[in-house]
Write a protein that holds these residues in place. Structure first.
Motif, PDB file in Angstrom:
ATOM      1  N   ALA A 165       0.829  -1.208   0.000  1.00 52.14           N
ATOM      2  CA  ALA A 165       0.000   0.000   0.000  1.00 52.14           C
ATOM      3  C   ALA A 165       0.860   1.253   0.000  1.00 52.14           C
ATOM      4  O   ALA A 165       0.557   2.238  -0.673  1.00 52.14           O
ATOM      5  N   ARG A 166       1.938   1.225   0.765  1.00 42.97           N
ATOM      6  CA  ARG A 166       2.801   2.411   0.809  1.00 42.97           C
ATOM      7  C   ARG A 166       3.454   2.677  -0.544  1.00 42.97           C
ATOM      8  O   ARG A 166       3.619   3.817  -0.955  1.00 42.97           O
ATOM      9  N   ARG A 202      -4.817   5.981   5.079  1.00 42.47           N
ATOM     10  CA  ARG A 202      -5.101   5.196   6.278  1.00 42.47           C
ATOM     11  C   ARG A 202      -4.881   3.693   6.053  1.00 42.47           C
ATOM     12  O   ARG A 202      -4.692   2.952   7.023  1.00 42.47           O
ATOM     13  N   LEU A 203      -4.923   3.259   4.793  1.00 46.00           N
ATOM     14  CA  LEU A 203      -4.875   1.826   4.531  1.00 46.00           C
ATOM     15  C   LEU A 203      -3.582   1.157   5.015  1.00 46.00           C
ATOM     16  O   LEU A 203      -3.658   0.095   5.648  1.00 46.00           O
ATOM     17  N   PRO A 204      -2.398   1.711   4.751  1.00 44.96           N
ATOM     18  CA  PRO A 204      -1.193   1.033   5.251  1.00 44.96           C
ATOM     19  C   PRO A 204      -1.200   0.828   6.757  1.00 44.96           C
ATOM     20  O   PRO A 204      -0.785  -0.223   7.248  1.00 44.96           O
ATOM     21  N   THR A 237      -1.742 -16.251  -6.847  1.00 42.70           N
ATOM     22  CA  THR A 237      -0.413 -15.662  -6.987  1.00 42.70           C
ATOM     23  C   THR A 237      -0.134 -14.566  -5.966  1.00 42.70           C
ATOM     24  O   THR A 237       0.998 -14.403  -5.504  1.00 42.70           O
ATOM     25  N   TRP A 238      -1.177 -13.782  -5.602  1.00 46.97           N
ATOM     26  CA  TRP A 238      -0.933 -12.539  -4.870  1.00 46.97           C
ATOM     27  C   TRP A 238      -1.264 -12.623  -3.387  1.00 46.97           C
ATOM     28  O   TRP A 238      -1.545 -11.610  -2.752  1.00 46.97           O
ATOM     29  N   VAL A 239      -1.210 -13.817  -2.819  1.00 51.03           N
ATOM     30  CA  VAL A 239      -1.426 -13.961  -1.377  1.00 51.03           C
ATOM     31  C   VAL A 239      -0.433 -13.086  -0.615  1.00 51.03           C
ATOM     32  O   VAL A 239       0.758 -13.028  -0.949  1.00 51.03           O
ATOM     33  N   CYS A 240      -0.929 -12.391   0.387  1.00 48.02           N
ATOM     34  CA  CYS A 240      -0.057 -11.498   1.154  1.00 48.02           C
ATOM     35  C   CYS A 240      -0.547 -11.405   2.598  1.00 48.02           C
ATOM     36  O   CYS A 240      -1.672 -11.806   2.918  1.00 48.02           O
ATOM     37  N   HIS A 241       0.308 -10.887   3.464  1.00 41.80           N
ATOM     38  CA  HIS A 241      -0.080 -10.608   4.844  1.00 41.80           C
ATOM     39  C   HIS A 241      -0.983  -9.375   4.837  1.00 41.80           C
ATOM     40  O   HIS A 241      -0.568  -8.295   4.391  1.00 41.80           O
ATOM     41  N   GLY A 242      -2.200  -9.531   5.323  1.00 39.98           N
ATOM     42  CA  GLY A 242      -3.108  -8.393   5.315  1.00 39.98           C
ATOM     43  C   GLY A 242      -4.480  -8.781   5.816  1.00 39.98           C
ATOM     44  O   GLY A 242      -4.779  -9.969   6.021  1.00 39.98           O
ATOM     45  N   PRO A 243      -5.349  -7.799   6.009  1.00 37.49           N
ATOM     46  CA  PRO A 243      -6.702  -8.062   6.522  1.00 37.49           C
ATOM     47  C   PRO A 243      -7.608  -8.623   5.438  1.00 37.49           C
ATOM     48  O   PRO A 243      -7.611  -8.161   4.299  1.00 37.49           O
ATOM     49  N   ALA A 244      -8.388  -9.622   5.797  1.00 39.79           N
ATOM     50  CA  ALA A 244      -9.279 -10.258   4.835  1.00 39.79           C
ATOM     51  C   ALA A 244     -10.346  -9.293   4.330  1.00 39.79           C
ATOM     52  O   ALA A 244     -10.884  -9.473   3.234  1.00 39.79           O
ATOM     53  N   ALA A 268     -21.750  -7.301   7.548  1.00 42.25           N
ATOM     54  CA  ALA A 268     -22.293  -8.552   8.088  1.00 42.25           C
ATOM     55  C   ALA A 268     -21.326  -9.721   7.941  1.00 42.25           C
ATOM     56  O   ALA A 268     -21.535 -10.767   8.566  1.00 42.25           O
ATOM     57  N   HIS A 269     -20.286  -9.562   7.142  1.00 43.24           N
ATOM     58  CA  HIS A 269     -19.381 -10.687   6.903  1.00 43.24           C
ATOM     59  C   HIS A 269     -18.445 -10.871   8.091  1.00 43.24           C
ATOM     60  O   HIS A 269     -17.962  -9.891   8.668  1.00 43.24           O
ATOM     61  N   PRO A 270     -18.144 -12.111   8.456  1.00 43.46           N
ATOM     62  CA  PRO A 270     -17.302 -12.331   9.646  1.00 43.46           C
ATOM     63  C   PRO A 270     -15.892 -11.752   9.546  1.00 43.46           C
ATOM     64  O   PRO A 270     -15.295 -11.452  10.583  1.00 43.46           O
ATOM     65  N   VAL A 271     -15.356 -11.547   8.353  1.00 45.82           N
ATOM     66  CA  VAL A 271     -13.984 -11.037   8.262  1.00 45.82           C
ATOM     67  C   VAL A 271     -13.880  -9.574   8.676  1.00 45.82           C
ATOM     68  O   VAL A 271     -12.773  -9.067   8.893  1.00 45.82           O
ATOM     69  N   THR A 272     -15.009  -8.869   8.785  1.00 45.62           N
ATOM     70  CA  THR A 272     -14.954  -7.458   9.163  1.00 45.62           C
ATOM     71  C   THR A 272     -15.054  -7.246  10.665  1.00 45.62           C
ATOM     72  O   THR A 272     -14.996  -6.104  11.127  1.00 45.62           O
ATOM     73  N   ALA A 273     -15.170  -8.324  11.425  1.00 48.11           N
ATOM     74  CA  ALA A 273     -15.210  -8.185  12.881  1.00 48.11           C
ATOM     75  C   ALA A 273     -13.906  -7.554  13.369  1.00 48.11           C
ATOM     76  O   ALA A 273     -12.823  -8.030  13.063  1.00 48.11           O
ATOM     77  N   GLY A 274     -14.010  -6.456  14.079  1.00 48.24           N
ATOM     78  CA  GLY A 274     -12.829  -5.767  14.581  1.00 48.24           C
ATOM     79  C   GLY A 274     -12.166  -4.828  13.590  1.00 48.24           C
ATOM     80  O   GLY A 274     -11.148  -4.208  13.921  1.00 48.24           O
ATOM     81  N   ALA A 275     -12.713  -4.703  12.375  1.00 44.04           N
ATOM     82  CA  ALA A 275     -12.133  -3.779  11.394  1.00 44.04           C
ATOM     83  C   ALA A 275     -12.380  -2.342  11.815  1.00 44.04           C
ATOM     84  O   ALA A 275     -13.395  -2.031  12.449  1.00 44.04           O
ATOM     85  N   PRO A 276     -11.477  -1.421  11.485  1.00 44.73           N
ATOM     86  CA  PRO A 276     -11.717  -0.006  11.777  1.00 44.73           C
ATOM     87  C   PRO A 276     -13.019   0.465  11.132  1.00 44.73           C
ATOM     88  O   PRO A 276     -13.398  -0.025  10.059  1.00 44.73           O
ATOM     89  N   PRO A 277     -13.724   1.401  11.740  1.00 43.31           N
ATOM     90  CA  PRO A 277     -15.008   1.857  11.185  1.00 43.31           C
ATOM     91  C   PRO A 277     -14.908   2.376   9.752  1.00 43.31           C
ATOM     92  O   PRO A 277     -15.871   2.265   8.992  1.00 43.31           O
ATOM     93  N   ASP A 278     -13.768   2.952   9.401  1.00 46.11           N
ATOM     94  CA  ASP A 278     -13.615   3.507   8.060  1.00 46.11           C
ATOM     95  C   ASP A 278     -12.715   2.640   7.181  1.00 46.11           C
ATOM     96  O   ASP A 278     -12.165   3.116   6.179  1.00 46.11           O
ATOM     97  N   ALA A 279     -12.569   1.359   7.536  1.00 46.77           N
ATOM     98  CA  ALA A 279     -11.732   0.466   6.728  1.00 46.77           C
ATOM     99  C   ALA A 279     -12.248   0.371   5.294  1.00 46.77           C
ATOM    100  O   ALA A 279     -11.468   0.366   4.338  1.00 46.77           O
ATOM    101  N   LEU A 280     -13.561   0.292   5.133  1.00 50.49           N
ATOM    102  CA  LEU A 280     -14.133   0.195   3.795  1.00 50.49           C
ATOM    103  C   LEU A 280     -13.861   1.458   2.992  1.00 50.49           C
ATOM    104  O   LEU A 280     -13.508   1.391   1.810  1.00 50.49           O
ATOM    105  N   ASP A 281     -13.997   2.625   3.599  1.00 48.75           N
ATOM    106  CA  ASP A 281     -13.754   3.885   2.886  1.00 48.75           C
ATOM    107  C   ASP A 281     -12.295   3.990   2.444  1.00 48.75           C
ATOM    108  O   ASP A 281     -12.006   4.406   1.314  1.00 48.75           O
ATOM    109  N   ALA A 282     -11.367   3.632   3.337  1.00 51.58           N
ATOM    110  CA  ALA A 282      -9.952   3.677   2.982  1.00 51.58           C
ATOM    111  C   ALA A 282      -9.656   2.727   1.830  1.00 51.58           C
ATOM    112  O   ALA A 282      -8.894   3.053   0.905  1.00 51.58           O
ATOM    113  N   THR A 283     -10.264   1.542   1.868  1.00 47.20           N
ATOM    114  CA  THR A 283     -10.031   0.558   0.813  1.00 47.20           C
ATOM    115  C   THR A 283     -10.632   1.012  -0.505  1.00 47.20           C
ATOM    116  O   THR A 283     -10.005   0.878  -1.572  1.00 47.20           O
TER     117      THR A 283
END
Length: 328
Positions: A165-166, A202-204, A237-244, A268-283
């Protein structure tokens, strides 16, 4: 929600690949030898955005396999990608809805990856509810397995989304600094460049806190729905360390474009549990910049349909972001 919008070219027909007879005769002979019988039919994959060979091969003895191949001279980056995918597939946790690897070979300057064939189709757009439910459920299974990945997989030295991301996803920052041309922006987003720069920055930070792995390239053309309605996930091919949740946002661009409540599907998806409130906007900000600037510089080795798909994807990300931010 906005009226449904379909991609300019269907995802099941976005590729431009060589046919089986177009491959070198010595390569075809080597592949058939490894398969154990002559190839009688080859169904070239229509999905994807590369020019590499990819097809389901049926053999005279009733066997079936999926084979990818690329020339080291003409497509060296694709060869690297296929080799990386082979290593990743070999180390994925058992039981995941992903093709299992069989073998690789290098012959007459070509690299070949063979996996089990998945009999299925690319999800239809607009999404059929059952296919979307199956894909979201399947991805929850994948994400749960990769939340604590096996050591053999992490030992491959996989990249970190935060670092990518950086260096590769802060596209609006590049635009603001005049290092990238300003893409044509729809009316609701014109004049919002400072907000886009701030959001994507904010994403990095958010991605740096992830401990698991994510697919890294979750799009409709990397999903297959089998005869039982189960979703399978391809192109690892592009598996990486990062949030689902990063991959989930990218996948749901097509749900948003289809007029579905993508906000609800995301939260509603389980992978967003604990995600920052604006994670979707940053993404969404980062994806919009990535797609729109990438559309202007697509490599000549890619499918000719790639720029149009990138523009469409970037526009959907911006429209979804504008809706969430109240920029309309």
């Amino acid at each position: 929600m906005s009226p449904p919008s379909l991609p300019p070219v269907p995802y099941h027909a976005s590729a431009l690949r060589p046919s089986w007879p177009a491959l070198p005769a010595a390569l075809r002979a080597a592949i058939a030898d490894r398969l154990g019988a002559p190839v009688v039919t080859a169904r070239v994959a229509g999905a994807g955005f590369t020019r590499g060979f990819a097809a389901v091969l049926d053999t005279a003895d009733g066997g079936r396999a999926f084979v990818k191949a690329a020339s080291a001279v003409e497509q060296p980056r694709l060869v690297d990608s296929y080799a990386r995918e082979a290593a990743i597939l070999d180390r994925l946790p058992a039981g995941l809805p992903a093709p299992r690897p069989r073998w690789t070979l290098y012959e007459v300057g070509w690299f070949v990856l063979c996996t089990d064939a998945v009999d299925g189709h690319t999800p239809r757009l607009p999404w059929a509810p059952a296919e979307l439910d199956a894909t979201l459920a399947g991805y929850a299974e994948v994400a749960a397995a990769l939340a604590d990945p096996p050591a053999g997989l992490t030992e491959l030295g996989l990249p970190h989304l935060a670092d990518l991301a950086r260096s590769d996803i802060l596209w609006w920052e590049e635009v603001a600094a005049d290092r990238e041309p300003l893409p044509a922006l729809p009316e609701p987003v014109r004049g919002r460049l400072p907000e886009l720069v701030e959001l994507e920055s904010r994403l990095p930070r958010y991605a740096a806190g992830a401990t698991g792995l994510t697919h890294g390239d979750l799009r409709v053309d990397n999903v297959l729905i089998d005869a039982d309605g189960r979703a399978w996930f391809c192109d690892w091919t592009w598996v990486c360390h990062g949030p689902a949740w990063f991959d989930l946002a990218g996948l749901l661009l097509t749900a948003y474009a289809g007029g579905l409540d993508a906000d609800r599907l995301f939260t509603a998806h389980p992978v967003t549990a604990g995600a920052p409130p604006d994670a979707l906007d940053a993404t969404l900000a980062a994806l919009a910049g990535y797609f729109l600037t990438g559309a202007a510089a697509a490599p000549g080795t890619a499918s000719p349909h790639l720029p149009a798909h990138q523009r469409w994807s970037g526009e959907q990300a911006l429209d979804w972001l504008a809706h969430r931010q109240g920029w309309r």
